[in-house]
Design a protein around this motif. Structure first.
Motif, PDB file in Angstrom:
ATOM      1  N   LEU A  45      22.636  15.938  -8.768  1.00 35.32           N
ATOM      2  CA  LEU A  45      21.408  15.348  -9.298  1.00 35.32           C
ATOM      3  C   LEU A  45      21.323  13.862  -8.956  1.00 35.32           C
ATOM      4  N   GLY A  46      22.441  13.194  -8.879  1.00 37.51           N
ATOM      5  CA  GLY A  46      22.429  11.786  -8.527  1.00 37.51           C
ATOM      6  C   GLY A  46      21.978  11.523  -7.107  1.00 37.51           C
ATOM      7  N   ASN A  47      22.034  12.529  -6.225  1.00 38.14           N
ATOM      8  CA  ASN A  47      21.602  12.368  -4.835  1.00 38.14           C
ATOM      9  C   ASN A  47      20.110  12.602  -4.637  1.00 38.14           C
ATOM     10  N   VAL A  48      19.395  12.986  -5.681  1.00 40.22           N
ATOM     11  CA  VAL A  48      17.965  13.295  -5.565  1.00 40.22           C
ATOM     12  C   VAL A  48      17.182  11.991  -5.518  1.00 40.22           C
ATOM     13  N   CYS A  49      16.234  11.889  -4.567  1.00 43.49           N
ATOM     14  CA  CYS A  49      15.369  10.722  -4.435  1.00 43.49           C
ATOM     15  C   CYS A  49      13.913  11.167  -4.536  1.00 43.49           C
ATOM     16  N   PHE A  50      13.009  10.208  -4.812  1.00 45.82           N
ATOM     17  CA  PHE A  50      11.601  10.511  -5.015  1.00 45.82           C
ATOM     18  C   PHE A  50      10.757   9.618  -4.109  1.00 45.82           C
ATOM     19  N   VAL A  64       1.232  14.681 -17.403  1.00 44.77           N
ATOM     20  CA  VAL A  64       0.943  13.445 -16.688  1.00 44.77           C
ATOM     21  C   VAL A  64       2.009  13.230 -15.617  1.00 44.77           C
ATOM     22  N   SER A  65       1.549  12.930 -14.412  1.00 42.31           N
ATOM     23  CA  SER A  65       2.494  12.714 -13.306  1.00 42.31           C
ATOM     24  C   SER A  65       3.207  11.365 -13.482  1.00 42.31           C
ATOM     25  N   ARG A  66       4.458  11.364 -13.119  1.00 44.15           N
ATOM     26  CA  ARG A  66       5.247  10.127 -13.173  1.00 44.15           C
ATOM     27  C   ARG A  66       5.173   9.406 -11.833  1.00 44.15           C
ATOM     28  N   LYS A  67       5.396   8.096 -11.876  1.00 42.13           N
ATOM     29  CA  LYS A  67       5.570   7.322 -10.658  1.00 42.13           C
ATOM     30  C   LYS A  67       6.998   7.484 -10.134  1.00 42.13           C
ATOM     31  N   PRO A  68       7.236   7.164  -8.884  1.00 42.64           N
ATOM     32  CA  PRO A  68       8.615   7.313  -8.368  1.00 42.64           C
ATOM     33  C   PRO A  68       9.646   6.534  -9.188  1.00 42.64           C
ATOM     34  N   GLU A  69       9.283   5.340  -9.649  1.00 39.27           N
ATOM     35  CA  GLU A  69      10.246   4.576 -10.454  1.00 39.27           C
ATOM     36  C   GLU A  69      10.512   5.276 -11.781  1.00 39.27           C
ATOM     37  N   GLU A  70       9.449   5.822 -12.410  1.00 38.20           N
ATOM     38  CA  GLU A  70       9.625   6.535 -13.677  1.00 38.20           C
ATOM     39  C   GLU A  70      10.434   7.805 -13.478  1.00 38.20           C
ATOM     40  N   ALA A  71      10.229   8.493 -12.384  1.00 41.06           N
ATOM     41  CA  ALA A  71      11.011   9.697 -12.108  1.00 41.06           C
ATOM     42  C   ALA A  71      12.485   9.360 -11.910  1.00 41.06           C
ATOM     43  N   THR A  72      12.757   8.251 -11.255  1.00 36.62           N
ATOM     44  CA  THR A  72      14.155   7.841 -11.061  1.00 36.62           C
ATOM     45  C   THR A  72      14.813   7.519 -12.398  1.00 36.62           C
ATOM     46  N   ARG A  73      14.052   6.837 -13.290  1.00 33.03           N
ATOM     47  CA  ARG A  73      14.613   6.543 -14.614  1.00 33.03           C
ATOM     48  C   ARG A  73      14.817   7.812 -15.419  1.00 33.03           C
ATOM     49  N   ALA A  74      13.923   8.769 -15.307  1.00 30.83           N
ATOM     50  CA  ALA A  74      14.099  10.047 -16.012  1.00 30.83           C
ATOM     51  C   ALA A  74      15.335  10.783 -15.496  1.00 30.83           C
ATOM     52  N   ARG A  75      15.559  10.751 -14.177  1.00 34.82           N
ATOM     53  CA  ARG A  75      16.765  11.377 -13.614  1.00 34.82           C
ATOM     54  C   ARG A  75      18.029  10.713 -14.156  1.00 34.82           C
ATOM     55  N   ASP A  76      18.039   9.396 -14.209  1.00 36.99           N
ATOM     56  CA  ASP A  76      19.223   8.695 -14.718  1.00 36.99           C
ATOM     57  C   ASP A  76      19.430   8.978 -16.202  1.00 36.99           C
ATOM     58  N   ALA A  77      18.336   9.018 -16.989  1.00 36.49           N
ATOM     59  CA  ALA A  77      18.464   9.285 -18.420  1.00 36.49           C
ATOM     60  C   ALA A  77      19.019  10.680 -18.668  1.00 36.49           C
ATOM     61  N   LYS A  79      13.410  24.623 -14.133  1.00 38.73           N
ATOM     62  CA  LYS A  79      12.215  23.775 -14.229  1.00 38.73           C
ATOM     63  C   LYS A  79      12.554  22.285 -14.215  1.00 38.73           C
ATOM     64  N   ILE A  80      13.668  21.952 -13.657  1.00 44.02           N
ATOM     65  CA  ILE A  80      14.090  20.542 -13.699  1.00 44.02           C
ATOM     66  C   ILE A  80      13.159  19.657 -12.866  1.00 44.02           C
ATOM     67  N   LYS A  81      12.608  20.204 -11.766  1.00 44.54           N
ATOM     68  CA  LYS A  81      11.715  19.402 -10.933  1.00 44.54           C
ATOM     69  C   LYS A  81      10.456  19.012 -11.690  1.00 44.54           C
ATOM     70  N   ASP A  82       9.859  19.992 -12.437  1.00 38.06           N
ATOM     71  CA  ASP A  82       8.629  19.695 -13.187  1.00 38.06           C
ATOM     72  C   ASP A  82       8.876  18.641 -14.268  1.00 38.06           C
ATOM     73  N   CYS A  83      10.041  18.683 -14.905  1.00 38.72           N
ATOM     74  CA  CYS A  83      10.325  17.709 -15.971  1.00 38.72           C
ATOM     75  C   CYS A  83      10.604  16.325 -15.408  1.00 38.72           C
ATOM     76  N   LEU A  84      11.085  16.239 -14.163  1.00 38.19           N
ATOM     77  CA  LEU A  84      11.383  14.942 -13.588  1.00 38.19           C
ATOM     78  C   LEU A  84      10.144  14.263 -13.034  1.00 38.19           C
ATOM     79  N   VAL A  85       9.229  15.026 -12.414  1.00 37.80           N
ATOM     80  CA  VAL A  85       8.055  14.421 -11.788  1.00 37.80           C
ATOM     81  C   VAL A  85       6.854  14.381 -12.725  1.00 37.80           C
ATOM     82  N   CYS A  86       6.928  15.061 -13.869  1.00 35.60           N
ATOM     83  CA  CYS A  86       5.822  15.074 -14.834  1.00 35.60           C
ATOM     84  C   CYS A  86       6.375  14.883 -16.239  1.00 35.60           C
ATOM     85  N   ARG A  87       5.516  14.420 -17.124  1.00 37.36           N
ATOM     86  CA  ARG A  87       5.865  14.306 -18.535  1.00 37.36           C
ATOM     87  C   ARG A  87       4.742  14.901 -19.373  1.00 37.36           C
ATOM     88  N   THR A  88       5.110  15.394 -20.552  1.00 40.52           N
ATOM     89  CA  THR A  88       4.167  16.065 -21.442  1.00 40.52           C
ATOM     90  C   THR A  88       3.657  15.088 -22.483  1.00 40.52           C
TER      91      THR A  88
END
Length: 865
Positions: free
Chosen positions: A26-31, A77-90, A58-67
């Motif tokens: 998961l740490g190797n995933v980029c957006f 709501v779609s996340r921005k690349p920076e928000e998706a990166t922070r969600a992955r780290d969290a 469904k990990i992809k949907d939770c990383l690129v979108c938020r409810t």
């Protein structure tokens, strides 16, 4: 392996390995993307592998979108690349933290076994050392804060507690000042009313605000803590990106890049539900247990536990990016309540900010509280050198560590303090069986027994002190007490009994003496108090008597008692009537005053109303005038600005015109200045020429006289030789010069007398080498003509190839330059080789000296003189 040693199930072992591998993938995933994040096609394989290992399809949907849920409606709501990166780290941090706590809890449970928790344990705490790198970030701040807290604990146990014990035991000691780091701890964690919050609390406040950056946090802490003794200001170039904290081990510069992201530990509801619905049983179990604990902790009846323990079984994470665990059976309070509270609140749909710094602060407080409730022993590790090389001992680096860690103060306390202490009961139990029975029959108290034994064995008094409940020894002093056990009582027993009895007698004598002195002092004080009381009573009696007793006594004795009684009765009626009349007058005065107050109140109310109306009208008039004046002022300002602009343009134009007119004048001034400078230089040159002209003319006169003198001597020599006689040396040289061996064109002359020549002036001793053309020197006069015409001088060279000329080299260089020039001008480059300190001589004396130094000329002159 290690899991098998604690009987851990193999299927759960595989789940642990799957989760760790999934987190690595998961740490190797980029957006990518601008406004809407999407997985980079290059890392799609890593995301697929992570979803498979973590059991999250469904990990992809939770990383690129938020409810987003509002009024019962759910929106994605779609996340921005920076928000998706922070969600992955969290998500990565949350899963790793829960897995870590679960593994340590399982290990503690397995190690404990069936043992009961009776509150007794042995704990070992190994912490990171103080860190100061080239670039220090949030991790180094947390680690150094932990070291600060542990250093404060060390100071409390070693210094403060030690000196408090001395004070409570009533012994005298030399106070030791130790380095106090409470100011640095307050700088990092303080949160009190009226003072700026600490660095960690400011970081939480900035993290809760929207659209804040690391630079905003840096500016906040610099404004809040400017002037703090532990917060020096960094260099001006780095003040916007760094801050400096003065720790107990030195100043450390921290870079604020990444502080907000690393401190944020908030996990969204979507990610928690994703983890709870994982197909990996271990991950679903961990988050299901976490949700149960959250529901229990959020119940109203347990709301008082928010600042206490959450019941985590015997383990906690330190909360830093470099997590460590304290594996002690009583570490359950380390976890704090913040993670549970944030999960419970978020489970209801609210967004609660959770920070690593707040967790770490509470965990450190819990750990320090646990340490303070136990008996601590410390082991200090000192690095011998900074390069971590074997066989190298850096004295300066080692002493710096000892000074910063407080070890020098520890040595000072061991030197002046009493590190060894023994209870009086232990002293009696240890030494009572081996002492003679005459001593044991005395039935001394435990403190007196220890004092008597020490006196009997003549232990020096400066090695120990007697406290209220224990015996204190200096470093190494207890060895004198241990010698009692090896003493032969058959030999030393009678002497010990005598000294113990002597101690008892002395003790009774000193006690009786002290009681007697105290009784005498109390008796003297009692007498003094009684005397003061008697004097005070007598003084009061005298004052009373002086005031009225004498007058009363005289009236009573005089016999006028009936007259006094009659006078008092006659005065009773008028006095009563006077009182009633005075009361009526007083009531009438009060009623008149009340009426006057009511009348004045009505007048005041009317005046207030009229004043309010007048002030309202006046304010309206003033505001109208101010508005008119403002309008007029605006017009005046505009006119002034316009006139100013026109004036500035006119001034610029005039300056340009003046510059154009003055440019030729500047050229004239420059020419005039060059002429002035040239005349000044010319005057200087003329002064230099005039200064050297006098010497030049003197030299010309001297050389002219020398030439005339030599010519006269040559003529006399030719006349004395006759027509057919022997030729003179001068003429012989010229006659025999034709057809003989010639000198070379350039010759080298070594002028001067040999060192052994007597009568030579010491200032002009030695020989100097000169070079000249031979054809030029033949025309120089009689001496040089005779020298170059003599064939014996052609090959007369020394070992260095120089022709010796036996005369003083004084003025020879000037004469040689004169011969070379042929213009009778003094050479300007002439500088004497030495300076003569003798008085200056006349021209005649110089000429005579030159003649005396020429051998051939002097010989001819002696013939004619």
């Amino acid at each position: 392996g290690a899991f098998a040693s604690i009987a851990y199930d193999s299927s759960k072992q595989m789940d642990v390995f799957k989760l760790i591998a999934g987190l690595l993938h998961l740490g190797n995933v980029c957006f990518t993307g601008d406004e809407s994040a999407d997985v980079d096609p290059k890392t799609t394989g890593a995301l697929t592998k992570a979803a498979e290992l973590l059991g999250m399809p469904k990990i992809k949907d939770c990383l690129v979108c938020r409810t987003l849920t509002t009024r019962g409606e759910t929106t994605h709501v779609s996340r921005k690349p920076e928000e998706a990166t922070r969600a992955r780290d969290a998500l990565t941090k949350a899963v790793y933290a829960k897995l870590f706590e679960y593994i340590v809890s399982t290990i503690n449970t397995s190690i404990k076994g069936d043992a009961t928790d009776d509150g007794k344990f042995i704990g070992l705490l190994d912490v990171y050392g103080f860190e100061s790198f080239q670039v220090n970030t949030y991790e180094q701040l947390c680690i150094n804060f932990a070291n600060e807290k542990l250093q404060a604990t060390f100071n409390q146990h070693v210094f403060a507690a030690e000196q408090e014990l001395y004070a409570s035991e009533g012994i005298s000691w030399k106070s030791v000042a130790w380095p106090d780091n409470s100011a640095c701890i307050s700088l990092i964690t303080q949160k009190e009313r009226g003072v700026p919050p600490g660095l960690l609390h400011l970081l939480d406040e900035v993290g809760r605000l929207p659209k804040m950056a690391d630079a905003d946090y840096c500016a906040r802490i610099h404004d809040a803590h400017a002037g703090h003794p532990c917060f020096p200001r960094p260099p001006p170039r780095e003040v916007k990106t760094t801050f400096v904290v003065r720790h107990y081990a030195g100043d450390v510069t921290y870079a604020v890049v990444g502080f907000l992201d690393k401190n944020n530990d908030t996990v969204s509801k979507d990610l928690r539900e994703l983890c709870s619905s994982s197909t990996v049983a271990l991950l679903a179990l961990i988050f299901a247990q976490d949700d149960e604990v959250s529901e229990l902790s959020s119940a109203p009846k347990e709301s008082s536990l928010r600042e206490g323990s959450t019941g985590t079984p015997r383990v906690s994470s330190m909360g830093t990016p470099r997590a460590s665990a304290m594996g002690t059976p009583r570490a359950s309070t380390m976890g704090g309540a913040t993670p549970r509270m944030s999960v419970a609140a978020a489970s209801k749909g609210s967004k609660v900010y959770s920070s690593v710094g707040l967790k770490f602060h509470r965990q450190m407080n819990a750990m320090v509280g646990e340490l303070n409730s136990t008996r601590c022993n410390f082991i200090r590790c000192i690095k011998p050198n900074y390069q971590m090389e074997p066989g190298v001992f850096d004295v300066h680096y080692t002493v710096t560590q000892l000074r910063h860690t407080g070890m020098l103060q520890c040595c000072d306390m061991l030197k002046h303090g009493y590190p060894t202490r023994i209870a009086y009961t232990e002293v009696r139990t240890r030494y009572d069986p081996i002492l003679p029975t005459d001593i044991t029959r005395m039935r001394l108290r435990e403190r007196d027994f220890a004092a008597a034994i020490l006196y009997a064995f003549e232990v020096p008094r400066d090695l120990y002190q007697l406290g209220d409940s224990r015996l204190f020894f200096c470093a190494g002093g207890v060895a004198s007490l241990d010698e009692i056990r090896t003493c032969d009582m058959s030999v030393h027993g009678p002497r010990l009994v005598r000294r113990v009895r002597r101690w008892a007698v002395l003790r009774r004598y000193k006690r009786a003496l002290s009681w007697s002195c105290m009784g005498n002092a109390l008796l003297w004080l009692l007498r003094r108090v009684r005397a003061q009381a008697a004097w005070c009573f007598a003084y009061s009696v005298l004052r009373i008597y002086a005031r009225g007793l004498r007058h009363v006594y005289r009236r009573a004795v005089s016999g006028g008692r009936a007259v006094v009684i009659q006078a008092a009765w006659r005065a009773h009626g008028p006095r009563k009537a006077f009182r009633s009349q005075a009361k009526a007058m007083f009531d009438a005065r009060i009623a008149a005053k009340q009426a006057e107050l009511e009348r004045e109140a009505a007048t005041s109310a009317q005046a207030i109303v009229r004043g309010m109306m007048k002030r309202r009208n006046y304010k309206a008039i003033v505001s109208a005038e101010a508005e008119a004046k403002l309008q007029k002022t605006k017009a005046t300002v505009l006119q002034a600005l316009f006139r100013g602009a026109q004036g500035r343009k006119e001034r610029t134009r005039r300056l340009e015109q003046l510059l154009f007119e003055l440019t030729p004048n500047a050229e004239v001034i420059q020419k005039w200045w060059r002429v002035v400078r040239g005349e000044k230089v010319l005057r200087k040159l003329r002064s230099v020429v005039d200064r050297y002209s006098e010497g030049h003319h003197a030299l010309i006169r001297e050389l002219s006289a020398m030439r005339a003198f030599y010519k006269e001597l040559r003529d006399k020599a030719e006349a004395a030789g006759g027509g057919g006689g022997a030729p003179s040396p001068l003429s012989r040289g010229r006659k025999n010069s034709t057809g003989m061996k010639r000198f070379e064109m350039w010759i080298s002359l070594k002028v001067g007398f040999p060192p052994e020549t007597p009568g030579v002036i010491p200032a002009f001793a030695g020989q100097v080498v000169f070079s000249a053309r031979s054809a030029t020197l033949r025309k120089a006069g009689a001496y040089f003509s005779a020298f170059f015409c003599d064939p014996a001088n052609v090959d007369k060279k020394d070992a260095d190839g120089h022709y010796p000329v036996h005369r003083s080299w004084k003025h020879f260089e000037a004469i040689l330059d004169y011969v070379r020039d042929g213009s009778c001008s003094l050479p300007t480059a002439y500088v004497p080789k030495t300076y003569d300190n003798r008085p200056p001589s006349t021209e005649e004396a110089e000429l005579l000296e030159f003649v005396r130094e020429a051998p051939s000329i002097s010989a001819v002159s002696r013939l004619h003189l």
